[in-house]
Enzyme design. Structure first.
Site, PDB file in Angstrom:
ATOM      1  N   ASP A 207       0.750  -1.177  -0.230  1.00  0.00           N
ATOM      2  CA  ASP A 207       0.071   0.230   0.071  1.00  0.00           C
ATOM      3  C   ASP A 207       0.903   1.376   0.028  1.00  0.00           C
ATOM      4  O   ASP A 207       1.700   1.325   0.746  1.00  0.00           O
ATOM      5  CB  ASP A 207      -0.932   0.131   1.197  1.00  0.00           C
ATOM      6  N   GLU A 267       1.528  -0.359  -5.161  1.00  0.00           N
ATOM      7  CA  GLU A 267       0.629   0.654  -5.525  1.00  0.00           C
ATOM      8  C   GLU A 267       1.319   1.899  -5.510  1.00  0.00           C
ATOM      9  O   GLU A 267       1.857   2.511  -4.339  1.00  0.00           O
ATOM     10  CB  GLU A 267      -0.521   0.690  -4.264  1.00  0.00           C
TER      11      GLU A 267
END
Length: 541
Positions: A207, A267
């Protein structure tokens, strides 16, 4: 599975709280996922990306982690996780888990210890604490704004009641940012990696992989209008700093200690794509999400440009390109691709937004999917897109839970509309999501019409279209292929890959259909014409 499985894989994102609820509390869980794995085998996927399931107060749907080495009771237990992993592996499905290294929850013991230890302590150095400015330090250290709205700084009160320093939170105030200049942080996360690798996971989706490191001096910065996660030409001082790459080189070395092909997937909301490709150099990550492709409009010229840019950028560092249209952070693509222009990432749509014709959106969404699945590399699917789910627009304000909605006082709807629990059986409680009919976000009226059991075996259904396309993609080796562009008229994009001709009509006017047997069609084709918003895969006679 073939060598370098991740180069051509179809990776399916499971958002646990909205996938399948086994115990009737209205929130999806790990046993629920295990019980539905055979449906994913039938769909034809290679791997699952499992969104957050670790211990969390759930202020941001699990992206606020309070224990990186345990399962939140909301979703089950470590034994449930082990059972899911074993069941997936038995079926030939790999499992990639979400990891959140930019920040923790403010309820994580590491942060609580930092607060308790006081000024100047090693514990405080785990996070980004800074003195305020102005008289008495009453103003934040700089002008940075949270992605979720409002200031990116919160001031603490010391144990003796005196005002203390401010801590940085690029996201919600419940998500303090780690200080990655501290070796202690590096050590802890290598331990976290090994904990899950020892259990047998096949890798990590990281993330905010472009976050972590902040520019020296934390200079003031004004993001462009609509700027959010960092997909801007100018890098913010909290996105894409060079120091992040050493973190992933460390992590890559940890993964290479283990047998099998374990992967790092980033990401990284950075543009242009040649900059994003820096995350997947040979000694760093294996893949990163292609947000340049995700954000491209349904337009032949734009699509050809972003595909060329992607293949050049990622191929230039020896990595496969990835392709993605939907995930838990963006408006579902059958809806988004009909919005001109769509709102900036994260803002969402709701009752006051322009209405989208669902049938038209689905037609365009299926056409976009068929084009994407014909491209070489790895493709990501988001749970429910194989059912043709649209974005849920009419969620009541009282049901919304995204911090974006809360922190902007409702000015931005946020991401709840793509997170509504998915339907399995039309006539079951909560459309088969939960045995009790409970659902943490309300399912709209008629949601059951999208249910898997109403589509299974129906030739023209979206589910069967996805199954057919995934099977044909594998049969013809499109993921490992190379594309050759073909001449096409206005609004049409055409290419050849794996012995197939792929043609997409992004316009509204029918065009002549090339000669060949139809292998995959996103919608009806007849009389030698390819309708607008339709993609076909053809095999020459």
């Amino acid at each position: 599975m073939s060598e370098h499985w991740w180069r051509t894989a179809i990776i399916y994102q499971v958002y646990p709280r909205s996938f399948a609820d086994s115990n009737g509390d209205g929130v999806g869980d790990l046993p629920g996922i295990t019980s539905r794995l055979d449906a994913l085998v039938e769909l034809g996927i290679d791997a699952i990306w499992l969104s957050p399931f670790m211990t969390s107060p759930q202020r941001d749907a699990g992206y606020d982690v309070a224990d990186y080495c345990d399962v939140d009771p909301l979703f089950g237990t470590l034994a449930d996780f082990d059972a899911l992993l074993a069941a997936a592996h038995e079926r030939g499905i790999r499992l990639v888990v979400d990891l959140v290294p930019n920040h923790s929850s403010n309820e994580h013991p590491w942060f609580r210890e930092a607060l308790a230890a006081g000024p100047g302590s090693p514990e405080r150095d785990r996070y980004v604490f800074r003195a305020g400015v102005g008289k008495g330090g009453t103003l934040p250290p700089n002008n940075w704004q949270s992605v979720f709205g409002g200031p990116a700084w919160t001031r603490i009160t010391e144990a003796d009641g005196t005002p203390g320093p401010w801590y940085l939170h690029i996201f919600d105030s419940s998500q303090p940012d780690f200080d990655w200049s501290n070796p202690w942080v590096h050590d802890r996360f290598r331990e976290v990696l090994r904990f899950w690798l020892d259990r047998g996971v096949d890798g990590f989706r990281v993330d905010v992989a472009h976050g972590l490191v902040k520019a020296d001096g934390l200079p003031d910065y004004e993001p462009p209008a609509g700027g959010s996660m960092g997909g801007d030409a100018e890098l913010a001082p909290y996105w894409g700093q060079d120091g992040v790459h050493e973190v992933y080189r460390e992590w890559r070395r940890v993964l290479e200690e283990y047998d099998g092909e374990r992967v790092l997937i980033g990401e990284a909301w950075v543009l242009p794509l040649r900059r994003m490709a820096q995350w997947v150099r040979p000694d760093e990550m294996h893949q990163t999400f292609n947000f340049g492709y995700l954000e491209a409009p349904w337009d032949a010229v734009a699509l050809r440009a972003v595909v060329d840019e992607s293949l050049a950028a990622f191929g230039g560092v020896g990595a496969p390109s990835t392709w993605v249209l939907s995930n838990h952070d963006v408006i579902r693509h059958p809806t988004r691709l009909t919005l001109t222009p769509p709102p900036p990432q994260g803002e969402g749509i709701g009752p006051r937004s322009p209405r989208v014709d669902e049938a038209s959106g689905l037609r365009r969404g299926r056409a976009a999917t068929a084009f994407m699945l014909a491209l070489p590399g790895s493709s990501y699917l988001y749970q429910g897109e194989e059912l043709g789910l649209p974005e849920v627009v009419d969620l009541p304000d009282t049901a919304r839970q995204d911090p974006t909605f809360i922190r902007t006082e409702g000015r931005h709807y946020g991401r709840d509309g793509c997170r509504v629990p998915i339907p399995w059986e039309a006539d079951a409680p909560a459309a088969g999501f939960s045995p009790t009919g409970s659902s943490w976000l309300p399912q709209p009226a008629g949601w059951g019409s999208h249910a898997r059991d109403t589509q299974r075996g129906i030739p023209d259904s979206t589910l069967e279209f996805y199954r057919t396309a995934l099977a044909a993609r594998r049969e013809h080796g499109l993921g490992a292929g190379e594309i050759e562009w073909l001449d096409a008229g206005p609004d049409v994009i055409a290419l050849r890959n794996g012995g197939l001709t792929i043609v997409s009509n992004t316009g509204t006017t029918p065009v002549p259909l090339p000669v060949g047997d139809v292998v995959v069609a996103s919608g009806p084709v007849s009389d030698g014409e390819l309708p607008g918003d339709t993609t076909v895969w053809l095999r020459a006679d």
